[in-house]
Design a protein around this motif. Structure first.
Motif, PDB file in Angstrom:
ATOM      1  N   CYS A  15       0.860  -1.171   0.000  1.00 41.07           N
ATOM      2  CA  CYS A  15       0.000   0.000   0.000  1.00 41.07           C
ATOM      3  C   CYS A  15       0.904   1.231   0.000  1.00 41.07           C
ATOM      4  N   GLU A  17       0.212   4.237   0.471  1.00 43.59           N
ATOM      5  CA  GLU A  17      -0.161   5.254   1.455  1.00 43.59           C
ATOM      6  C   GLU A  17       0.502   4.991   2.802  1.00 43.59           C
ATOM      7  N   CYS A  18       0.483   3.764   3.231  1.00 39.24           N
ATOM      8  CA  CYS A  18       1.018   3.456   4.575  1.00 39.24           C
ATOM      9  C   CYS A  18       2.196   2.501   4.544  1.00 39.24           C
ATOM     10  N   CYS A  31      -6.547  -1.771   1.497  1.00 33.23           N
ATOM     11  CA  CYS A  31      -5.801  -0.910   2.404  1.00 33.23           C
ATOM     12  C   CYS A  31      -5.607   0.464   1.776  1.00 33.23           C
ATOM     13  N   GLU A  32      -5.165   0.478   0.545  1.00 30.07           N
ATOM     14  CA  GLU A  32      -4.896   1.756  -0.097  1.00 30.07           C
ATOM     15  C   GLU A  32      -6.168   2.595  -0.248  1.00 30.07           C
ATOM     16  N   CYS A  35      -6.969   3.858   3.223  1.00 31.07           N
ATOM     17  CA  CYS A  35      -5.987   4.876   3.627  1.00 31.07           C
ATOM     18  C   CYS A  35      -6.261   6.217   2.951  1.00 31.07           C
ATOM     19  N   CYS A  41      -5.183   4.065   8.801  1.00 27.63           N
ATOM     20  CA  CYS A  41      -5.335   2.663   8.462  1.00 27.63           C
ATOM     21  C   CYS A  41      -6.475   2.019   9.233  1.00 27.63           C
TER      22      CYS A  41
END
Ligand code: ZN
Length: 53
Positions: A15, A17-18, A31-32, A35, A41
């Motif tokens: 992901c 983003e995180c 997840c993305e 996020c 998250c």
């Protein structure tokens, strides 16, 4: 965009983003999306994260 990396014989999906890594692209995508939308998250999702080493 979920990032795909290969380590040894395994493929991981990251992901962006995180930076959590997943063995399944589905989870990385979830997840993305989460996020991006929430700017944080989801524990329900990140519990599926794996270590890449
Ligand atoms: Zn994420």
């Amino acid at each position: 965009m979920v990032k795909e990396i290969k380590k040894k014989d395994k493929t991981f999906y990251i992901c962006e983003e995180c930076n959590f890594a997943y063995e399944s692209k589905e989870w990385a995508n979830k997840c993305e999306n989460y996020c991006k939308e929430h700017r944080s998250c989801s524990l329900e999702i990140t519990k599926h994260a794996v270590k890449t080493d």
